[in-house]
Design an enzyme around this catalytic site. Sequence first.
Site, PDB file in Angstrom:
ATOM      1  N   MET A  33      -4.768   3.222  18.494  1.00 19.43           N
ATOM      2  CA  MET A  33      -4.756   3.043  17.040  1.00 19.43           C
ATOM      3  C   MET A  33      -4.125   4.202  16.286  1.00 19.43           C
ATOM      4  O   MET A  33      -3.906   4.123  15.086  1.00 19.43           O
ATOM      5  CB  MET A  33      -6.205   2.854  16.549  1.00 19.43           C
ATOM      6  CG  MET A  33      -6.949   1.715  17.202  1.00 19.43           C
ATOM      7  SD  MET A  33      -6.126   0.110  17.044  1.00 19.43           S
ATOM      8  CE  MET A  33      -6.174  -0.140  15.273  1.00 19.43           C
TER       9      MET A  33
ATOM     10  N   ASP B 187       1.262   5.344  14.442  1.00 15.87           N
ATOM     11  CA  ASP B 187       1.701   4.469  13.356  1.00 15.87           C
ATOM     12  C   ASP B 187       2.974   5.002  12.697  1.00 15.87           C
ATOM     13  O   ASP B 187       3.276   4.659  11.572  1.00 15.87           O
ATOM     14  CB  ASP B 187       0.582   4.328  12.306  1.00 15.87           C
ATOM     15  CG  ASP B 187       0.114   5.675  11.790  1.00 15.87           C
ATOM     16  OD1 ASP B 187       0.617   6.719  12.254  1.00 15.87           O
ATOM     17  OD2 ASP B 187      -0.764   5.698  10.898  1.00 15.87           O
TER      18      ASP B 187
ATOM     19  N   LYS C  59       0.872  -1.179   0.000  1.00 18.35           N
ATOM     20  CA  LYS C  59       0.000   0.000   0.000  1.00 18.35           C
ATOM     21  C   LYS C  59       0.902   1.220   0.000  1.00 18.35           C
ATOM     22  O   LYS C  59       1.835   1.312   0.799  1.00 18.35           O
ATOM     23  CB  LYS C  59      -0.908   0.017   1.227  1.00 18.35           C
ATOM     24  CG  LYS C  59      -1.821   1.251   1.226  1.00 18.35           C
ATOM     25  CD  LYS C  59      -2.892   1.171   2.286  1.00 18.35           C
ATOM     26  CE  LYS C  59      -2.395   1.584   3.640  1.00 18.35           C
ATOM     27  NZ  LYS C  59      -3.480   1.749   4.607  1.00 18.35           N
TER      28      LYS C  59
ATOM     29  N   GLY D 258      -2.167  -1.007  17.935  1.00 16.45           N
ATOM     30  CA  GLY D 258      -2.538  -1.263  16.533  1.00 16.45           C
ATOM     31  C   GLY D 258      -1.733  -0.370  15.605  1.00 16.45           C
ATOM     32  O   GLY D 258      -2.084   0.778  15.363  1.00 16.45           O
TER      33      GLY D 258
ATOM     34  N   ASN E 201     -12.671  14.613  22.789  1.00 10.97           N
ATOM     35  CA  ASN E 201     -11.801  15.006  21.683  1.00 10.97           C
ATOM     36  C   ASN E 201     -11.234  16.384  21.944  1.00 10.97           C
ATOM     37  O   ASN E 201     -11.894  17.246  22.529  1.00 10.97           O
ATOM     38  CB  ASN E 201     -12.568  15.005  20.347  1.00 10.97           C
ATOM     39  CG  ASN E 201     -11.612  15.019  19.157  1.00 10.97           C
ATOM     40  OD1 ASN E 201     -10.618  14.301  19.155  1.00 10.97           O
ATOM     41  ND2 ASN E 201     -11.901  15.835  18.156  1.00 10.97           N
TER      42      ASN E 201
ATOM     43  N   ARG F  37     -10.146  -1.551   7.461  1.00  4.28           N
ATOM     44  CA  ARG F  37      -9.199  -2.544   8.004  1.00  4.28           C
ATOM     45  C   ARG F  37      -8.638  -2.084   9.341  1.00  4.28           C
ATOM     46  O   ARG F  37      -8.332  -2.892  10.216  1.00  4.28           O
ATOM     47  CB  ARG F  37      -8.134  -2.928   6.994  1.00  4.28           C
ATOM     48  CG  ARG F  37      -7.077  -1.884   6.584  1.00  4.28           C
ATOM     49  CD  ARG F  37      -6.072  -1.642   7.659  1.00  4.28           C
ATOM     50  NE  ARG F  37      -4.739  -1.376   7.177  1.00  4.28           N
ATOM     51  CZ  ARG F  37      -3.880  -0.570   7.795  1.00  4.28           C
ATOM     52  NH1 ARG F  37      -4.234   0.116   8.876  1.00  4.28           N
ATOM     53  NH2 ARG F  37      -2.673  -0.421   7.331  1.00  4.28           N
TER      54      ARG F  37
ATOM     55  N   HIS G 193     -11.716  11.361  11.160  1.00  4.25           N
ATOM     56  CA  HIS G 193     -12.243  10.492  10.108  1.00  4.25           C
ATOM     57  C   HIS G 193     -12.254   9.027  10.540  1.00  4.25           C
ATOM     58  O   HIS G 193     -13.266   8.334  10.416  1.00  4.25           O
ATOM     59  CB  HIS G 193     -11.379  10.685   8.848  1.00  4.25           C
ATOM     60  CG  HIS G 193     -11.820   9.870   7.693  1.00  4.25           C
ATOM     61  ND1 HIS G 193     -12.965  10.147   6.982  1.00  4.25           N
ATOM     62  CD2 HIS G 193     -11.294   8.749   7.137  1.00  4.25           C
ATOM     63  CE1 HIS G 193     -13.113   9.243   6.030  1.00  4.25           C
ATOM     64  NE2 HIS G 193     -12.116   8.389   6.105  1.00  4.25           N
ATOM     65  N   GLN G 194     -11.112   8.556  11.051  1.00  3.98           N
ATOM     66  CA  GLN G 194     -11.017   7.135  11.416  1.00  3.98           C
ATOM     67  C   GLN G 194     -11.898   6.788  12.613  1.00  3.98           C
ATOM     68  O   GLN G 194     -12.401   5.668  12.723  1.00  3.98           O
ATOM     69  CB  GLN G 194      -9.570   6.759  11.761  1.00  3.98           C
ATOM     70  CG  GLN G 194      -8.538   7.079  10.705  1.00  3.98           C
ATOM     71  CD  GLN G 194      -8.687   6.225   9.464  1.00  3.98           C
ATOM     72  OE1 GLN G 194      -9.181   5.096   9.526  1.00  3.98           O
ATOM     73  NE2 GLN G 194      -8.273   6.757   8.334  1.00  3.98           N
TER      74      GLN G 194
HETATM   75  P1  NAD Z   1      -8.124  13.169  11.329  1.00  2.48           P
HETATM   76  O1  NAD Z   1      -7.224  14.253  10.854  1.00  2.48           O
HETATM   77  O2  NAD Z   1      -9.431  12.993  10.671  1.00  2.48           O
HETATM   78  O3  NAD Z   1      -8.373  13.318  12.922  1.00  2.48           O
HETATM   79  C1  NAD Z   1      -7.314  13.646  13.771  1.00  2.48           C
HETATM   80  C2  NAD Z   1      -7.733  13.441  15.216  1.00  2.48           C
HETATM   81  O4  NAD Z   1      -6.651  13.860  16.058  1.00  2.48           O
HETATM   82  C3  NAD Z   1      -8.937  14.266  15.637  1.00  2.48           C
HETATM   83  O5  NAD Z   1      -9.644  13.572  16.648  1.00  2.48           O
HETATM   84  C4  NAD Z   1      -8.298  15.517  16.214  1.00  2.48           C
HETATM   85  O6  NAD Z   1      -9.144  16.232  17.104  1.00  2.48           O
HETATM   86  C5  NAD Z   1      -7.127  14.888  16.943  1.00  2.48           C
HETATM   87  N1  NAD Z   1      -6.073  15.876  17.199  1.00  2.48           N
HETATM   88  C6  NAD Z   1      -5.430  16.637  16.290  1.00  2.48           C
HETATM   89  N2  NAD Z   1      -4.543  17.445  16.923  1.00  2.48           N
HETATM   90  C7  NAD Z   1      -4.639  17.166  18.242  1.00  2.48           C
HETATM   91  C8  NAD Z   1      -3.980  17.647  19.414  1.00  2.48           C
HETATM   92  N3  NAD Z   1      -3.031  18.584  19.348  1.00  2.48           N
HETATM   93  N4  NAD Z   1      -4.317  17.105  20.608  1.00  2.48           N
HETATM   94  C9  NAD Z   1      -5.247  16.135  20.706  1.00  2.48           C
HETATM   95  N5  NAD Z   1      -5.912  15.639  19.619  1.00  2.48           N
HETATM   96  C10 NAD Z   1      -5.602  16.158  18.421  1.00  2.48           C
HETATM   97  O7  NAD Z   1      -7.239  11.859  11.240  1.00  2.48           O
HETATM   98  P2  NAD Z   1      -7.719  10.369  11.097  1.00  2.48           P
HETATM   99  O8  NAD Z   1      -7.830  10.024   9.673  1.00  2.48           O
HETATM  100  O9  NAD Z   1      -8.888  10.126  11.973  1.00  2.48           O
HETATM  101  O10 NAD Z   1      -6.429   9.593  11.659  1.00  2.48           O
HETATM  102  C11 NAD Z   1      -6.100   9.658  13.036  1.00  2.48           C
HETATM  103  C12 NAD Z   1      -4.782   8.973  13.269  1.00  2.48           C
HETATM  104  O11 NAD Z   1      -4.885   7.577  12.986  1.00  2.48           O
HETATM  105  C13 NAD Z   1      -3.626   9.480  12.399  1.00  2.48           C
HETATM  106  O12 NAD Z   1      -2.517   9.705  13.223  1.00  2.48           O
HETATM  107  C14 NAD Z   1      -3.338   8.334  11.469  1.00  2.48           C
HETATM  108  O13 NAD Z   1      -2.002   8.277  11.035  1.00  2.48           O
HETATM  109  C15 NAD Z   1      -3.712   7.154  12.331  1.00  2.48           C
HETATM  110  N6  NAD Z   1      -4.041   5.930  11.585  1.00  2.48           N
HETATM  111  C16 NAD Z   1      -3.570   4.750  12.072  1.00  2.48           C
HETATM  112  C17 NAD Z   1      -3.845   3.578  11.395  1.00  2.48           C
HETATM  113  C18 NAD Z   1      -3.379   2.273  11.946  1.00  2.48           C
HETATM  114  O14 NAD Z   1      -3.459   1.251  11.263  1.00  2.48           O
HETATM  115  N7  NAD Z   1      -2.932   2.223  13.177  1.00  2.48           N
HETATM  116  C19 NAD Z   1      -4.591   3.603  10.215  1.00  2.48           C
HETATM  117  C20 NAD Z   1      -5.089   4.813   9.773  1.00  2.48           C
HETATM  118  C21 NAD Z   1      -4.816   5.970  10.487  1.00  2.48           C
END
Ligand code: NAD
Length: 321
Positions: free
Chosen positions: A219, A222, A67, A292, A160, A111, A138-139
């Site tokens: 989660m 990463d 990916k 995760g 949040n 996933r 989003h996630q």
């Molecule tokens: P997003 O940009 O839609 O949301 C970001 C989240 O982080 C929101 O809840 C926001 O309020 C919070 N946030 C941002 N700045 C902050 C701060 N200073 N203090 C506290 N909270 C804060 O992102 P997303 O698409 O929901 O992704 C969230 C995270 O998940 C990313 O870091 C992404 O890399 C990670 N992710 C991990 C996996 C995995 O397999 N483990 C997969 C996808 C995404």
Amino acid sequence: MIIVPEAAIADILTRADAFTAVEQVFAAMSAGDACNFPVIREAIGHEEALYGFKGGFDGKGMALGLKAGGYWPHNLEKRGLINHQSTVFLFDPDTGTVAAMVGGNLLTALRTAAASSVSIKHLARKDAKVMGMIGAGHQAKFQLRAALETHSFEKVIGWNYHPEMLPGLAAVAEEAGVPFEEVSLDGMVEADVVISITSVFSPIFGAAHISPGTHVACMGTDTVGKQECETDLVVKATVFTDEVAQSVTLGEAQHAVSAGLKQRDDIHEIGAVINGRHPGRTGDDEITLFDGTGVGLQDLAVASSIVDRAVEQGVAIEVDF
Ligand code: NAD
């Protein structure tokens, strides 16, 4: 070569399929049948984006590929695009020829949600009643939806940093018929299961916010340098992960391990629990933590599971390549 466009994924990939594919591939990894390749994930110095590749080979499911993609933090506000952008490429393990290109955005969300749900199924207390969410991006919505399908919760609580995003979570809970309540971080002690999914590089919660017996799925971390929870929680909890090598280098456990507070050998594969080689939770007061990190094999497993269906349903594009 078969192309499954992003727009077609929603109609062909179900949460149940994603759950099954992820549970099976975690088991295959732990049994030594599937292997992830080292992850590349770099800040590209443009748009504050993180970009990279996650690949691997599942010799049981016969999935080979990678990916490519990452996280563009300003996509939503600047362009109305989701911040995660990725594409999965599958190759024929017998010949190395490219077999498929599959839209990876919804797939990633499903996933990733499947991974925390697999951890909830195998590690949470069976009598867990309150689901706690840290993060509402989003996630997070996908995470909550999948968790509510995996276990019967009586209530969802959420915190949040940007509280204006919480109505998105409340809507998911409402759709599932479960009441939602906004709480302070201190209020998270009410939760029996907590999912954290934020994009932070400095910890926002720790052992003080988590009660005995809780299952925590971290989660968001990463990438090298990211951290959602204080090391005191990682030290206190029994830690499980998708892949130990990632957990200790780019996952939530990286900080506790590099500080010498947790040993690599103390981190267990969730696949070992699925395969019955590790007992998982051993007591009602034990805090379990699933780190995760997100492995390429999850993407490959889920992408492989939908290519044939996309062809059958006439939504795939076939090209000579
Ligand atoms: P997003 O940009 O839609 O949301 C970001 C989240 O982080 C929101 O809840 C926001 O309020 C919070 N946030 C941002 N700045 C902050 C701060 N200073 N203090 C506290 N909270 C804060 O992102 P997303 O698409 O929901 O992704 C969230 C995270 O998940 C990313 O870091 C992404 O890399 C990670 N992710 C991990 C996996 C995995 O397999 N483990 C997969 C996808 C995404």
